[in-house]
Design an enzyme around this catalytic site. Sequence first.
Site, PDB file in Angstrom:
ATOM      1  CG  PHE A 123      -1.586   1.053   1.796  1.00 49.81           C
ATOM      2  CD1 PHE A 123      -2.921   1.212   1.479  1.00 49.81           C
ATOM      3  CD2 PHE A 123      -1.004   1.955   2.689  1.00 49.81           C
ATOM      4  CE1 PHE A 123      -3.667   2.242   2.031  1.00 49.81           C
ATOM      5  CE2 PHE A 123      -1.744   2.994   3.242  1.00 49.81           C
ATOM      6  CZ  PHE A 123      -3.078   3.142   2.902  1.00 49.81           C
ATOM      7  CD  GLU A 127       3.761  11.265  -2.225  1.00 48.58           C
ATOM      8  OE1 GLU A 127       4.258  12.411  -2.351  1.00 48.58           O
ATOM      9  OE2 GLU A 127       2.847  10.839  -2.936  1.00 48.58           O
ATOM     10  N   PRO A 128       8.209  11.117   0.937  1.00 47.29           N
ATOM     11  CG  PRO A 128      10.146  11.003  -0.393  1.00 47.29           C
ATOM     12  CD  PRO A 128       8.678  10.706  -0.406  1.00 47.29           C
ATOM     13  CD  GLU A 363      -1.220   0.406   9.453  1.00 48.04           C
ATOM     14  OE1 GLU A 363      -2.447   0.540   9.551  1.00 48.04           O
ATOM     15  OE2 GLU A 363      -0.679  -0.691   9.256  1.00 48.04           O
ATOM     16  CB  THR A 365       2.675   9.630  15.052  1.00 50.10           C
ATOM     17  OG1 THR A 365       1.823  10.786  14.938  1.00 50.10           O
ATOM     18  CG2 THR A 365       3.677   9.624  13.906  1.00 50.10           C
TER      19      THR A 365
END
Length: 379
Positions: A123, A127-128, A363, A365
Amino acid sequence: MNFDLTTEQQMIKRTIREFAEEEVAPGALERDRSKTFPKEIFRKLAELGMMGLPFPEEYGGAGADTISFAIVVEELSRACASTGITYSAHISLGGAPIHLFGTKEQKEKYLVPICTGESLGAFGLTEPNAGSDAGGTQTTAVEEGDYVVINGNKCFITNGSYAKFVSLTAVSGQKDGKKEISAYIVPTDAEGFTVIDNYEKMGLHASNTTELVLENVKVPKENLLGKKGEGFKQFLMTLDGGRIGIGAMAVGIAQAAFERALSYSTERSQFGRSISQFQVNQFKLADMALKIELARNMVYKAAWLKDQGRPFTKEAAMCKLYASEVCAEITSQAVQIHGGYGYMKEYHVERFMRDAKLLEIGEGTSEVQRMVIARQIGL
């Protein structure tokens, strides 16, 4: 209110505990040291019919419920957290969005190989520059004739090296001055699709965590997952289910740490008696048992609500938040009870402590979970 597991759930628990103790636990320490992915274990899980556990039988699944999924994740994580997270992501992040939002044709093409174990599920959301702010997605999807051309990067993707396709989000346009984010199913062998596996992690060394690079990757328009512009909403719904998996992982790791600490405390003698006879350790172990029980009940409640088709966003956030923070605390105390030996790899508890940290991050924090809960209680 009935807290008993059903006959089917009890059978799944017996089966997976036996499997975990015989097939998963013995090599866990060595896999952690060598960073070896447990490929053979997943081949055997497929033979057991576990790889599509909560999905419909018509697509090769077992038609089981979410509580059964939580039980399997807990038992695998109790033996090896790397195996637990691989399985949890395969089901809750890889298979779930296709099951929830895919067309019949997409399910036949993509959900079936997930259920049979032919492909691991993955999934692509993070992203950075888009972590907790997943709406900050920068990956783009531009329509060109019958195709969509995707460009961008995804990071920290579980199972990327072993997935034949990935569901991922991309900006597909603008609507009312805001990004329109859609989801697409993208084959990992598509031209321009690169999977990079070179992260050096604190824990979960035997799990596969990758970066995905997409350079002019073309997929047919029919690979749109769900409705255009609803990808972000769909993935938030997917994460609700994934948080139950993380909660179950946390319970499994905490249970393993507790069991080792309890056993060690009865065997280790200091000052002429076992350290389990010192009240300070008795209280630590009592608190561990208490918090594990509460965490497991919260995980099961969230899973039960999901199975009943009732809202479970708040409970999923609560179970993930509580179980992950309790797990971090319990694994730390398990190391403390072991003293100097707890710092040594062969006693396992330092691995539990390292593995546990990811659960407070992945998923969503702990801070994001508190934001979700705050919204759900009307703040």
